[in-house]
Design a protein around this motif. Sequence first.
Motif, PDB file in Angstrom:
ATOM      1  N   GLY A   1       8.240  11.398   1.901  1.00  0.00           N
ATOM      2  CA  GLY A   1       8.301  12.700   1.626  1.00  0.00           C
ATOM      3  C   GLY A   1       7.257  13.375   0.817  1.00  0.00           C
ATOM      4  O   GLY A   1       6.282  12.607   0.911  1.00  0.00           O
ATOM      5  N   GLU A   2       7.413  14.077  -0.164  1.00  0.00           N
ATOM      6  CA  GLU A   2       6.170  14.709  -0.793  1.00  0.00           C
ATOM      7  C   GLU A   2       5.937  13.716  -2.048  1.00  0.00           C
ATOM      8  O   GLU A   2       7.074  13.569  -2.895  1.00  0.00           O
ATOM      9  N   ALA A   3       4.600  13.387  -2.301  1.00  0.00           N
ATOM     10  CA  ALA A   3       4.633  12.292  -3.553  1.00  0.00           C
ATOM     11  C   ALA A   3       3.135  12.428  -3.727  1.00  0.00           C
ATOM     12  O   ALA A   3       2.378  12.578  -2.736  1.00  0.00           O
ATOM     13  N   THR A   4       2.708  11.990  -4.985  1.00  0.00           N
ATOM     14  CA  THR A   4       1.184  11.694  -5.204  1.00  0.00           C
ATOM     15  C   THR A   4       0.910  10.272  -4.781  1.00  0.00           C
ATOM     16  O   THR A   4       1.748   9.619  -4.300  1.00  0.00           O
ATOM     17  N   ASN A   5      -0.280  10.127  -4.464  1.00  0.00           N
ATOM     18  CA  ASN A   5      -0.929   8.737  -3.964  1.00  0.00           C
ATOM     19  C   ASN A   5      -0.534   7.776  -4.950  1.00  0.00           C
ATOM     20  O   ASN A   5      -0.085   6.579  -4.415  1.00  0.00           O
ATOM     21  N   ASN A   6      -0.591   8.101  -6.090  1.00  0.00           N
ATOM     22  CA  ASN A   6      -0.274   6.668  -7.053  1.00  0.00           C
ATOM     23  C   ASN A   6       1.425   6.417  -7.070  1.00  0.00           C
ATOM     24  O   ASN A   6       1.545   5.404  -7.310  1.00  0.00           O
ATOM     25  N   VAL A   7       1.985   7.605  -7.032  1.00  0.00           N
ATOM     26  CA  VAL A   7       3.455   7.196  -6.701  1.00  0.00           C
ATOM     27  C   VAL A   7       3.852   6.375  -5.379  1.00  0.00           C
ATOM     28  O   VAL A   7       4.643   5.713  -5.582  1.00  0.00           O
ATOM     29  N   ALA A   8       2.891   6.910  -4.414  1.00  0.00           N
ATOM     30  CA  ALA A   8       3.138   6.121  -3.142  1.00  0.00           C
ATOM     31  C   ALA A   8       3.197   4.734  -3.369  1.00  0.00           C
ATOM     32  O   ALA A   8       3.336   3.780  -2.785  1.00  0.00           O
TER      33      ALA A   8
ATOM     34  N   GLY B   1       1.331  15.251  -1.542  1.00  0.00           N
ATOM     35  CA  GLY B   1       1.298  15.548   0.031  1.00  0.00           C
ATOM     36  C   GLY B   1       2.551  14.819   0.587  1.00  0.00           C
ATOM     37  O   GLY B   1       3.054  13.892   0.046  1.00  0.00           O
ATOM     38  N   PRO B   2       2.416  14.829   1.984  1.00  0.00           N
ATOM     39  CA  PRO B   2       3.297  13.759   2.954  1.00  0.00           C
ATOM     40  C   PRO B   2       2.838  12.322   2.505  1.00  0.00           C
ATOM     41  O   PRO B   2       1.932  12.012   2.343  1.00  0.00           O
TER      42      PRO B   2
ATOM     43  N   ASP C   1       0.770  -1.242   0.013  1.00  0.00           N
ATOM     44  CA  ASP C   1       0.009  -0.013  -0.070  1.00  0.00           C
ATOM     45  C   ASP C   1       0.918   1.260  -0.130  1.00  0.00           C
ATOM     46  O   ASP C   1       2.179   0.980   0.345  1.00  0.00           O
ATOM     47  N   GLY C   2       0.311   2.388  -0.226  1.00  0.00           N
ATOM     48  CA  GLY C   2       1.002   3.493  -0.459  1.00  0.00           C
ATOM     49  C   GLY C   2      -0.043   4.461  -0.375  1.00  0.00           C
ATOM     50  O   GLY C   2      -1.128   4.365  -0.692  1.00  0.00           O
ATOM     51  N   GLY C   3       0.182   5.944   0.266  1.00  0.00           N
ATOM     52  CA  GLY C   3      -0.667   6.804   0.620  1.00  0.00           C
ATOM     53  C   GLY C   3      -0.241   8.102   0.554  1.00  0.00           C
ATOM     54  O   GLY C   3       1.121   8.361   1.093  1.00  0.00           O
ATOM     55  N   ALA C   4      -0.842   8.987   0.476  1.00  0.00           N
ATOM     56  CA  ALA C   4      -0.308  10.666   0.406  1.00  0.00           C
ATOM     57  C   ALA C   4      -1.530  11.448   1.292  1.00  0.00           C
ATOM     58  O   ALA C   4      -2.797  11.220   0.904  1.00  0.00           O
TER      59      ALA C   4
ATOM     60  N   ALA D   1       3.271   5.188   9.481  1.00  0.00           N
ATOM     61  CA  ALA D   1       4.595   5.946   9.017  1.00  0.00           C
ATOM     62  C   ALA D   1       4.209   7.326   9.085  1.00  0.00           C
ATOM     63  O   ALA D   1       4.866   8.172   9.085  1.00  0.00           O
ATOM     64  N   LEU D   2       3.192   7.752   8.387  1.00  0.00           N
ATOM     65  CA  LEU D   2       2.796   9.083   8.099  1.00  0.00           C
ATOM     66  C   LEU D   2       2.520   9.932   9.630  1.00  0.00           C
ATOM     67  O   LEU D   2       2.871  11.126   9.745  1.00  0.00           O
TER      68      LEU D   2
END
Length: 133
Positions: free
Chosen positions: A41-48, A17-18, A9-12, A129-130
């Motif tokens: 750090g700063e990323a989009t949801n899809n990148v995360a 955002g963070p 999973d990944g999230g922003a 983590a966030l």
Amino acid sequence: MAKLVVHVDGGARGNPGPAAAAAVLSEPGGEVVDEAAEVLGEATNNVAEYRGLLLGLRRARELGATEVEVVNDSQLVARQVGGEYKVKHAAMKPLHAEAMALLGGFEAWSIRSVPRAQNARADELVNAALDGA
């Protein structure tokens, strides 16, 4: 260790955002063998989401898995990696290429998306983590 189920999973918070990424690796019977999370750090949801996939694949390789079943809650990532969708966004192309290269190192692999509730532990790790836990 032959096969691992890799929940990623990944999230922003904000988009961008963070951001953070996480992976939970388990044996097919459900026993968790590894968990990991990283702040991006700063990323989009899809990148995360992609960074979570990469984290999970690297950990699976380090654990000696020869086969992975990737489970995530991003239909976009699952369909891009599965070849149903093209990767159009410039920031995601190198992440997709890296994911495909990592997947090529396994004897067999699959990827599928599930509702967030079925990916709860990976989602918890992202939020922890966030939150700095």
